[in-house]
Design an enzyme around this catalytic site. Structure first.
Site, PDB file in Angstrom:
ATOM      1  N   LYS A   2      43.193  82.455  -1.970  1.00 35.35           N
ATOM      2  CA  LYS A   2      42.532  83.544  -2.926  1.00 35.35           C
ATOM      3  C   LYS A   2      41.649  84.125  -2.525  1.00 35.35           C
ATOM      4  O   LYS A   2      40.703  83.391  -1.851  1.00 35.35           O
ATOM      5  CB  LYS A   2      42.436  82.046  -3.822  1.00 35.35           C
ATOM      6  CG  LYS A   2      43.284  80.798  -3.943  1.00 35.35           C
ATOM      7  CD  LYS A   2      44.208  82.144  -5.564  1.00 35.35           C
ATOM      8  CE  LYS A   2      45.885  80.947  -5.926  1.00 35.35           C
ATOM      9  NZ  LYS A   2      46.696  81.554  -6.231  1.00 35.35           N
TER      10      LYS A   2
ATOM     11  N   LYS B  56      58.877  81.743  -8.503  1.00 37.65           N
ATOM     12  CA  LYS B  56      58.787  80.035  -9.398  1.00 37.65           C
ATOM     13  C   LYS B  56      59.582  79.774 -10.664  1.00 37.65           C
ATOM     14  O   LYS B  56      59.767  80.835 -11.914  1.00 37.65           O
ATOM     15  CB  LYS B  56      57.438  80.229 -10.347  1.00 37.65           C
ATOM     16  CG  LYS B  56      56.226  80.798  -8.931  1.00 37.65           C
ATOM     17  CD  LYS B  56      54.710  80.165  -9.603  1.00 37.65           C
ATOM     18  CE  LYS B  56      53.828  80.605  -8.941  1.00 37.65           C
ATOM     19  NZ  LYS B  56      51.998  81.326  -9.087  1.00 37.65           N
TER      20      LYS B  56
HETATM   21  O1  LIG Z   1      50.821  74.495  -6.936  1.00 34.82           O
HETATM   22  C1  LIG Z   1      50.366  74.775  -5.838  1.00 34.82           C
HETATM   23  O2  LIG Z   1      49.989  73.923  -4.969  1.00 34.82           O
HETATM   24  C2  LIG Z   1      49.595  76.011  -6.044  1.00 34.82           C
HETATM   25  C3  LIG Z   1      49.470  76.725  -6.846  1.00 34.82           C
HETATM   26  C4  LIG Z   1      48.468  78.209  -7.354  1.00 34.82           C
HETATM   27  O3  LIG Z   1      48.585  79.161  -5.440  1.00 34.82           O
HETATM   28  C5  LIG Z   1      49.034  79.210  -8.201  1.00 34.82           C
HETATM   29  C6  LIG Z   1      49.552  78.506  -9.112  1.00 34.82           C
HETATM   30  C7  LIG Z   1      49.015  79.659 -10.409  1.00 34.82           C
HETATM   31  C8  LIG Z   1      48.351  80.243 -10.537  1.00 34.82           C
HETATM   32  C9  LIG Z   1      47.644  80.790  -9.575  1.00 34.82           C
HETATM   33  O4  LIG Z   1      45.555  80.531  -9.800  1.00 34.82           O
HETATM   34  C10 LIG Z   1      48.483  80.558  -7.944  1.00 34.82           C
HETATM   35  C11 LIG Z   1      49.304  81.183  -8.126  1.00 34.82           C
HETATM   36  O5  LIG Z   1      49.702  83.203  -8.532  1.00 34.82           O
HETATM   37  O6  LIG Z   1      50.186  81.489  -7.135  1.00 34.82           O
HETATM   38 MG   LIG Z   2      50.062  84.139  -7.020  1.00 29.46          MG
END
Ligand SMILES: O=C(O)CCC(=O)C1=CC=C[C@@H](O)[C@@H]1C(=O)O
Ligand SMILES: [Mg+2]
Length: 369
Positions: free
Chosen positions: A164, A263
């Site tokens: 991130k 997703k």
């Molecule tokens: O489920 C995971 O291991 C990672 C999830 C993840 O990175 C995210 C989940 C939801 C919001 C965000 O912060 C991020 C994304 O944006 O992909």
């Molecule tokens: Mg993302």
């Protein structure tokens, strides 16, 4: 034909092993709604609402989803019979968006459908892989903590590393990661933390061989994403911006991205995920499956969709143990040397542990036809 006779909503909450930070939100206590759907012949399917407790990622929340499931989507589901789970899209189509709520029911119906075909979820979706490559996400933390985590995940064998970033922590962080890990498959996710004005800053990332930058700009701004992509060498991947197949078509046409993160929860379920996958495949846009810090139920749906041919980049599907002391499926989802075996038994392919659901449950609500 599938006729549903009962739906049970299990509202649960689990603590994450360690809190998760991104530029836009923070999760420590993970609330979820697990959707248990029973058909007239006694077959049970499972789905999960992957919305968060507050609307920091998209506008849906656990409470909005609960309300709509109860008032609208469950009564609608119970009114009809289904030859195929795709038909639910049409049943829900008069009602706008709220894709995570819709997806939770549709995924459960896919699970039932696969069991009735005596096939795995992957097989009924048209999957072609026996195993999927597993990637991992490193949330925002201090530079040294992030470096330690990367080392740990490299040692565990993960095949792709997503960090991130935010304007407060980006270039120096990536620079330092590249010094210690010059060749790992690395990408950065900004969760909309930048504006087009930050273009010079984002261009500086080009020299670090990132696989992609995920969602640098606002969710509703595919025009500025197109302007940015035209000036960046690094591919842009869109996440929050793509909630429908039409969004994907427009983003591809405008050149707003070169990769899309799918997703199932964000786009309304497995049917829409497959459509977006097919569109991207036709347009040579590779896709990968994102994560929502979810339980094994949603992870199982993600694994199944990630077996489709154009899911060519390792996604955010990691081991259950990354977030959970104990996951509510058996066996837990485990990446071994960065690879997750795709289950071959009918439906989801994992057993849902009702004992653990009960342990973490805040409430249980049953709806019958
Ligand atoms: O489920 C995971 O291991 C990672 C999830 C993840 O990175 C995210 C989940 C939801 C919001 C965000 O912060 C991020 C994304 O944006 O992909
Ligand atoms: Mg993302």
């Amino acid at each position: 034909m599938i006729k549903i006779k009962q739906v049970t909503l299990h509202h649960i909450v689990q603590s994450l092993k360690t809190p998760f930070h991104s530029s836009s939100g923070y999760v420590q206590q993970r609330e979820s709604i697990l959707v248990e759907v029973l058909d007239e012949q006694g077959v049970t399917g499972w789905g999960e609402v992957v919305a968060f407790s507050t609307p920091w990622y998209t506008e849906e929340t656990i409470s909005t989803a609960f309300q709509l499931l109860k008032d609208l989507f469950i009564p609608l589901l119970l009114q009809h019979t289904y030859k195929h789970p795709d038909e639910l899209e049409h049943v829900f189509s008069p009602f706008k968006r709220n894709f995570m709520a819709k997806a939770s029911i549709q995924s459960a119906l896919w699970d039932i459908y696969a069991q009735k075909q005596n096939q795995s979820l992957s097989a009924v979706l048209g999957g072609v892989r026996k195993e999927i490559a597993s990637g991992v996400v490193i949330g925002l933390a201090s530079k040294s903590e992030m470096m330690t985590q990367i080392q740990q995940y490299v040692d565990e064998g993960y095949q792709r590393f997503k960090v991130k970033i935010s304007p407060q922590q980006d270039i120096e962080l990536i620079e330092e990661i590249r010094k210690s890990f010059p060749d790992i498959p690395l990408m950065a996710d900004a969760n909309s933390a930048y504006e087009l004005n930050d273009i010079d800053r984002l261009k500086q990332l080009d020299k670090y061989k990132l696989m992609m930058i995920e969602q640098p700009l606002a969710a509703d701004d595919i025009i500025d994403h197109a302007k940015l992509q035209h000036q960046l060498d690094t591919p842009i991947c869109l996440d929050e911006s793509i909630v429908t197949c039409e969004d994907a078509r427009k983003a591809i046409e405008l050149g707003s991205c070169r990769v899309i993160n799918i997703k199932p929860g964000r786009v309304g379920g497995l049917t829409a995920s497959k459509k977006i996958h097919d569109l991207c495949e036709k347009n040579n846009i590779p896709v990968w499956c994102g994560g929502m810090i979810e339980t094994g139920i949603s992870r199982a749906h993600n694994i199944a969709i990630a077996t489709l041919p154009n899911f060519t980049i390792p996604g955010d599907i990691s081991s259950s143990s990354k977030y959970w002391e104990e996951d509510i499926v058996e066996p837990e989802i485990t990446a071994v040397n960065g690879t997750i075996k795709v289950p071959t038994n009918p439906g989801l392919g994992y057993i849902v542990r009702k004992d653990l659901i009960e342990k973490y449950r805040l409430s249980k609500t049953v709806y019958t036809d």
